[in-house]
Design a protein around this motif. Structure first.
Motif, PDB file in Angstrom:
ATOM      1  N   ALA A   4      54.580  -3.569 -10.512  1.00  0.00           N
ATOM      2  CA  ALA A   4      53.258  -3.382  -9.912  1.00  0.00           C
ATOM      3  C   ALA A   4      52.237  -4.305 -10.555  1.00  0.00           C
ATOM      4  N   TRP A   5      51.272  -4.712  -9.740  1.00  0.00           N
ATOM      5  CA  TRP A   5      50.081  -5.406 -10.218  1.00  0.00           C
ATOM      6  C   TRP A   5      48.919  -4.446 -10.058  1.00  0.00           C
ATOM      7  N   VAL A   6      47.987  -4.537 -10.992  1.00  0.00           N
ATOM      8  CA  VAL A   6      46.775  -3.728 -10.947  1.00  0.00           C
ATOM      9  C   VAL A   6      45.597  -4.683 -11.027  1.00  0.00           C
ATOM     10  N   LEU A   7      44.764  -4.675 -10.000  1.00  0.00           N
ATOM     11  CA  LEU A   7      43.555  -5.484  -9.984  1.00  0.00           C
ATOM     12  C   LEU A   7      42.384  -4.576 -10.313  1.00  0.00           C
ATOM     13  N   VAL A   8      41.653  -4.931 -11.366  1.00  0.00           N
ATOM     14  CA  VAL A   8      40.458  -4.189 -11.769  1.00  0.00           C
ATOM     15  C   VAL A   8      39.291  -5.142 -11.565  1.00  0.00           C
ATOM     16  N   ALA A   9      38.320  -4.737 -10.744  1.00  0.00           N
ATOM     17  CA  ALA A   9      37.274  -5.699 -10.376  1.00  0.00           C
ATOM     18  C   ALA A   9      35.921  -5.040 -10.146  1.00  0.00           C
ATOM     19  N   ASN A  10      34.897  -5.859 -10.352  1.00  0.00           N
ATOM     20  CA  ASN A  10      33.570  -5.547  -9.864  1.00  0.00           C
ATOM     21  C   ASN A  10      33.095  -6.793  -9.118  1.00  0.00           C
ATOM     22  N   GLN A  11      31.828  -6.908  -8.836  1.00  0.00           N
ATOM     23  CA  GLN A  11      31.355  -8.007  -7.998  1.00  0.00           C
ATOM     24  C   GLN A  11      31.382  -9.369  -8.678  1.00  0.00           C
ATOM     25  N   SER A  12      31.503  -9.401  -9.998  1.00  0.00           N
ATOM     26  CA  SER A  12      31.457 -10.688 -10.690  1.00  0.00           C
ATOM     27  C   SER A  12      32.593 -10.934 -11.666  1.00  0.00           C
ATOM     28  N   HIS A  13      33.444  -9.953 -11.899  1.00  0.00           N
ATOM     29  CA  HIS A  13      34.514 -10.094 -12.884  1.00  0.00           C
ATOM     30  C   HIS A  13      35.735  -9.320 -12.404  1.00  0.00           C
ATOM     31  N   ALA A  14      36.899  -9.902 -12.592  1.00  0.00           N
ATOM     32  CA  ALA A  14      38.140  -9.226 -12.224  1.00  0.00           C
ATOM     33  C   ALA A  14      39.187  -9.483 -13.286  1.00  0.00           C
ATOM     34  N   ARG A  15      40.037  -8.497 -13.484  1.00  0.00           N
ATOM     35  CA  ARG A  15      41.162  -8.628 -14.410  1.00  0.00           C
ATOM     36  C   ARG A  15      42.413  -8.197 -13.676  1.00  0.00           C
ATOM     37  N   LEU A  16      43.477  -8.963 -13.866  1.00  0.00           N
ATOM     38  CA  LEU A  16      44.743  -8.678 -13.209  1.00  0.00           C
ATOM     39  C   LEU A  16      45.766  -8.283 -14.258  1.00  0.00           C
ATOM     40  N   PHE A  17      46.402  -7.142 -14.043  1.00  0.00           N
ATOM     41  CA  PHE A  17      47.399  -6.605 -14.964  1.00  0.00           C
ATOM     42  C   PHE A  17      48.728  -6.462 -14.234  1.00  0.00           C
ATOM     43  N   GLU A  18      49.804  -6.357 -15.035  1.00  0.00           N
ATOM     44  CA  GLU A  18      51.104  -6.039 -14.461  1.00  0.00           C
ATOM     45  C   GLU A  18      51.741  -4.911 -15.253  1.00  0.00           C
ATOM     46  N   ALA A  19      52.598  -4.169 -14.582  1.00  0.00           N
ATOM     47  CA  ALA A  19      53.402  -3.117 -15.205  1.00  0.00           C
ATOM     48  C   ALA A  19      54.854  -3.400 -14.832  1.00  0.00           C
ATOM     49  N   ASP A  20      55.713  -3.498 -15.839  1.00  0.00           N
ATOM     50  CA  ASP A  20      57.117  -3.846 -15.602  1.00  0.00           C
ATOM     51  C   ASP A  20      57.960  -2.663 -15.150  1.00  0.00           C
ATOM     52  N   LYS A  21      57.601  -1.464 -15.603  1.00  0.00           N
ATOM     53  CA  LYS A  21      58.364  -0.268 -15.277  1.00  0.00           C
ATOM     54  C   LYS A  21      57.430   0.792 -14.713  1.00  0.00           C
ATOM     55  N   LEU A  26      50.085  -1.428 -19.270  1.00  0.00           N
ATOM     56  CA  LEU A  26      49.639  -2.604 -18.536  1.00  0.00           C
ATOM     57  C   LEU A  26      49.537  -3.810 -19.467  1.00  0.00           C
ATOM     58  N   HIS A  27      49.914  -4.974 -18.937  1.00  0.00           N
ATOM     59  CA  HIS A  27      49.793  -6.246 -19.650  1.00  0.00           C
ATOM     60  C   HIS A  27      48.881  -7.144 -18.828  1.00  0.00           C
ATOM     61  N   GLU A  28      47.829  -7.659 -19.460  1.00  0.00           N
ATOM     62  CA  GLU A  28      46.869  -8.478 -18.733  1.00  0.00           C
ATOM     63  C   GLU A  28      47.455  -9.854 -18.443  1.00  0.00           C
ATOM     64  N   LEU A  29      47.387 -10.245 -17.178  1.00  0.00           N
ATOM     65  CA  LEU A  29      47.857 -11.557 -16.741  1.00  0.00           C
ATOM     66  C   LEU A  29      46.735 -12.575 -16.701  1.00  0.00           C
ATOM     67  N   GLU A  30      45.574 -12.144 -16.211  1.00  0.00           N
ATOM     68  CA  GLU A  30      44.499 -13.097 -15.958  1.00  0.00           C
ATOM     69  C   GLU A  30      43.157 -12.377 -15.892  1.00  0.00           C
ATOM     70  N   SER A  31      42.115 -13.101 -16.281  1.00  0.00           N
ATOM     71  CA  SER A  31      40.743 -12.630 -16.146  1.00  0.00           C
ATOM     72  C   SER A  31      39.989 -13.674 -15.336  1.00  0.00           C
ATOM     73  N   MET A  32      39.283 -13.225 -14.304  1.00  0.00           N
ATOM     74  CA  MET A  32      38.565 -14.139 -13.417  1.00  0.00           C
ATOM     75  C   MET A  32      37.086 -13.758 -13.380  1.00  0.00           C
ATOM     76  N   ILE A  33      36.233 -14.747 -13.500  1.00  0.00           N
ATOM     77  CA  ILE A  33      34.793 -14.514 -13.467  1.00  0.00           C
ATOM     78  C   ILE A  33      34.210 -15.321 -12.317  1.00  0.00           C
ATOM     79  N   HIS A  34      33.284 -14.704 -11.602  1.00  0.00           N
ATOM     80  CA  HIS A  34      32.622 -15.351 -10.474  1.00  0.00           C
ATOM     81  C   HIS A  34      31.147 -15.506 -10.831  1.00  0.00           C
ATOM     82  N   PRO A  35      30.770 -16.655 -11.411  1.00  0.00           N
ATOM     83  CA  PRO A  35      29.400 -16.840 -11.902  1.00  0.00           C
ATOM     84  C   PRO A  35      28.319 -16.644 -10.841  1.00  0.00           C
ATOM     85  N   GLU A  36      28.593 -17.028  -9.617  1.00  0.00           N
ATOM     86  CA  GLU A  36      27.596 -16.907  -8.546  1.00  0.00           C
ATOM     87  C   GLU A  36      27.163 -15.454  -8.350  1.00  0.00           C
ATOM     88  N   SER A  37      28.091 -14.521  -8.544  1.00  0.00           N
ATOM     89  CA  SER A  37      27.771 -13.109  -8.356  1.00  0.00           C
ATOM     90  C   SER A  37      26.873 -12.564  -9.453  1.00  0.00           C
TER      91      SER A  37
END
Length: 146
Positions: A4-21, A26-37
Motif C-alpha cells: 500500500a501507498w499512503v498519501l498524506v497531504a494538505n494544500q501545499s505539502h504532501a508526503r508519500l509513504f509505503e507499507a510492505d505488509k 510506514l516508510h516515507e518515500l517522498e516529500s513534495m512541496i507546492h510553493p505556489e499554494s
C-alpha cells in the motif's frame, strides 16, 4: 512491490509513504512541496474581488469568498501533480492499495484529479491534515490491517 501507498497531504505539502505488509509501519518515500499554494491571496491575484451594495442598506461588501477563490486553482494544480505521481506508481505496479489522508478540501481535489483506475485503487480516505505528524502517528489513523 509495496502492498500500500499512503498519501498524506494538505494544500501545499504532501508526503508519500509505503507499507510492505498488511500491519507494517510506514516508510516515507517522498516529500513534495507546492510553493505556489503557500502564497497569500494578494500575491496570487493582484486584483481584488468585486464589490456590491447590500439589498437593504447603504453598506458595501466584497463578493464571494476571496481567500478560497485564490487558493482553489493552486490547490487543484497541486492535486493534479500528486495524481500524476500516484497514477505513475500504479501503472508501474509499485502498490496495490492507496490510502489518502488529507485535509477535506484536498481530498475532493485529489479524487477529482485521479483517473478512474487509480481512483479504484483507493482503499480508504481520512479527512485530516496530518502532514506535519510522525509516521507512527499517521499509521495510527489507518486501519490495523492494510
Amino acid at each position: 512491490m509495496a502492498l500500500a501507498w499512503v498519501l498524506v497531504a494538505n494544500q501545499s505539502h504532501a508526503r508519500l509513504f509505503e507499507a510492505d505488509k498488511r500491519a507494517s509501519e510506514l516508510h516515507e518515500l517522498e516529500s513534495m512541496i507546492h510553493p505556489e499554494s503557500r502564497l497569500k491571496g494578494r500575491d496570487i491575484y493582484a486584483d481584488a474581488p468585486g464589490r456590491t451594495f447590500d439589498r437593504s442598506g447603504e453598506g458595501r461588501h466584497a463578493m464571494g469568498n476571496y481567500r478560497e477563490l485564490c487558493r482553489r486553482p493552486a490547490r487543484d494544480r497541486f492535486a493534479h501533480e500528486l495524481a500524476h505521481a500516484l497514477e505513475q506508481g500504479r501503472e508501474e505496479g509499485r502498490y496495490e492499495k492507496l490510502y489518502i489522508v488529507a485535509e477535506p478540501q484536498m481530498v475532493g481535489s485529489l479524487r477529482d484529479a485521479l483517473d478512474p483506475s487509480t481512483r479504484a485503487s483507493i482503499a480508504g480516505e481520512t479527512s485530516k491534515n496530518l502532514v506535519g505528524r510522525k509516521a507512527d502517528e499517521i499509521r495510527a489513523q489507518l486501519p490495523h490491517w492494510l
